[in-house]
Design a protein around this motif. Structure first.
Motif, PDB file in Angstrom:
ATOM      1  N   THR A   1       0.845  -1.202   0.000  1.00 36.27           N
ATOM      2  CA  THR A   1       0.000   0.000   0.000  1.00 36.27           C
ATOM      3  C   THR A   1       0.880   1.252   0.000  1.00 36.27           C
ATOM      4  O   THR A   1       2.047   1.202   0.405  1.00 36.27           O
ATOM      5  CB  THR A   1      -0.908   0.042   1.245  1.00 36.27           C
ATOM      6  N   GLY A   2       0.317   2.353  -0.430  1.00 37.94           N
ATOM      7  CA  GLY A   2       0.954   3.667  -0.290  1.00 37.94           C
ATOM      8  C   GLY A   2       2.307   3.760  -0.953  1.00 37.94           C
ATOM      9  O   GLY A   2       2.534   3.203  -2.033  1.00 37.94           O
ATOM     10  N   ASP A   3       3.235   4.451  -0.306  1.00 38.71           N
ATOM     11  CA  ASP A   3       4.584   4.583  -0.851  1.00 38.71           C
ATOM     12  C   ASP A   3       5.604   4.462   0.263  1.00 38.71           C
ATOM     13  O   ASP A   3       5.280   4.644   1.430  1.00 38.71           O
ATOM     14  CB  ASP A   3       4.722   5.921  -1.577  1.00 38.71           C
ATOM     15  N   LEU A   4       6.842   4.140  -0.121  1.00 37.71           N
ATOM     16  CA  LEU A   4       7.873   3.760   0.855  1.00 37.71           C
ATOM     17  C   LEU A   4       9.056   4.732   0.860  1.00 37.71           C
ATOM     18  O   LEU A   4       9.263   5.488  -0.083  1.00 37.71           O
ATOM     19  CB  LEU A   4       8.368   2.345   0.549  1.00 37.71           C
ATOM     20  N   GLY A   5       9.830   4.661   1.926  1.00 37.25           N
ATOM     21  CA  GLY A   5      11.065   5.451   2.005  1.00 37.25           C
ATOM     22  C   GLY A   5      10.857   6.860   2.537  1.00 37.25           C
ATOM     23  O   GLY A   5      11.828   7.566   2.825  1.00 37.25           O
ATOM     24  N   GLY A   6       9.598   7.282   2.663  1.00 34.91           N
ATOM     25  CA  GLY A   6       9.300   8.659   3.081  1.00 34.91           C
ATOM     26  C   GLY A   6       9.743   8.952   4.508  1.00 34.91           C
ATOM     27  O   GLY A   6      10.348   9.996   4.773  1.00 34.91           O
TER      28      GLY A   6
END
Ligand code: ADP
Ligand code: MG
Length: 338
Positions: free
Chosen positions: A165-170
């Motif tokens: 889900t969503g996005d990573l590394g943020g």
């Protein structure tokens, strides 16, 4: 033997191997995102605990107490979501030093209450003590699910599709920016950090969201993942957990790993690689799960779900297909807090 030789996961398995289960209603003890207790009526209770320590998980130089309170609840709700359940209640354990004012603790609780409202969980108790070493927040969360609905880390099969889900590394990018600004501030307290352009990643770090809404959406779409875990220690580490639990390998495509453009921009400035941040950063609190190929059509256009690869036979190992079409072994460094 030194603790660091075993590491966090090694230590947990080392301790878990001598633990006895005495009650048959304990369906799952140590080893998943939450324990699963049979209620006997077709439903289960899910219970999990996550602790946040000053100096290890957060730095009060740049962590507003209100955000910290919110995060302490969100990261716990995330573990219930990772079982495909619904969080219902929380207990909050607090160790607080006397350098804190009443107003400080009120701020922390304003964040806790705000998260309780957002995730619709009841704060039903806890414990309070003084601390000589810094602030500690230990939250226990209780949730429910239908017994047949629970999704464990184990259960996937070769060729199941890996989704995130969503996005990573943020959150990792946010941490690097906050650490940079902290050094600037410490060397010159007159300098006020300019954080406007980093709002997204700073929020990813300080005020993560738990993906409970996606769990409800998946249920409505008639999808039951074959395995699931939340991403607290970085994508690579969580993929290793899923592979180990189901005794499988995996193949993940670098160009499919979701990284937000605002995260990429900050990482570019910091001369850090987005893929490394997504794989080995931490604290994104997105969900990683596998689905049967027959469910692909149902989710392929979902704006918040990316399909990043597939599970393989164990002999194939855990592989990353890079953008320039090389196949490399995935490495799980895990998340070394701070
Ligand atoms: P998560 O990242 O989802 O919070 P952890 O990696 O912290 O999960 O924990 C993995 C499993 O080990 C969970 O079942 C958790 O309850 C259990 N666990 C962690 N620490 C301990 C401990 N000190 N004693 C017993 N069980 C533990
Ligand atoms: Mg978890």
């Amino acid at each position: 033997m030194e603790l660091k030789q075993l590491g966090e996961f090694g230590l947990i398995s080392h301790l878990a191997k001598d633990v006895q289960i005495y009650h048959q209603e304990t369906l799952k003890g140590i080893g998943d995102d939450a324990a699963v207790i049979d209620k006997g009526d077709g439903n289960v209770t899910l219970i999990s605990k996550d602790m946040l320590l000053e100096g290890i998980h957060f730095d009060l130089h740049y962590t507003p107490l209100k955000h910290l309170g919110y995060k302490a609840i969100a990261v716990n709700v995330s573990d219930i979501a990772a079982m495909f359940g619904t969080a219902k209640q929380v207990l909050v354990g607090l160790a607080v030093s006397n350098v804190f004012s009443v107003e400080n603790v009120e701020s922390l609780y304003a964040g806790i209450r705000s998260a309780c409202e957002d995730f619709q969980v009841d704060l039903i108790g806890g414990d309070t003590t003084s601390s000589k070493v810094g602030l500690v927040i230990s939250v226990t969360v209780i949730g429910t699910a239908k017994k047949e609905e629970v999704v464990y880390r184990t259960g996937s099969k070769a060729n199941d599709i890996i989704c995130v889900t969503g996005d990573l590394g943020g959150a990792y990018a946010g941490l690097q920016i906050m650490e940079r600004e902290k050094q600037v501030f410490l060397s010159n307290p007159e300098m006020q950090p300019e954080l406007d352009e980093y709002e997204y990643i700073v929020e990813r770090l300080l005020k993560p969201n738990a993906k409970s809404d996606i769990v409800h959406e998946l249920k409505e779409m008639g999808i039951r993942p074959t395995s699931m875990i939340d991403i607290s220690d970085g994508l690579a580490s969580e993929l290793f957990h899923l592979c180990k639990a189901s005794n499988l390998g995996c193949a993940v495509f670098e160009d499919k790993i979701p990284v937000d453009s605002r995260t990429e921009q900050a990482l570019f400035e910091l001369k850090l690689d987005p893929t490394t941040a997504a794989l080995n950063g931490g604290e994104d609190y997105e969900l990683l799960f596998t689905i049967q190929q027959s469910d692909f059509e149902k989710i392929k256009n979902h704006p918040e779900i990316s399909t990043i690869g597939y599970m393989t036979e164990p002999g194939n190992g855990k592989k990353l297909m890079t953008r320039n079409e090389h196949v490399v072994d995935l490495k799980a460094q895990g998340w070394v807090h701070m």
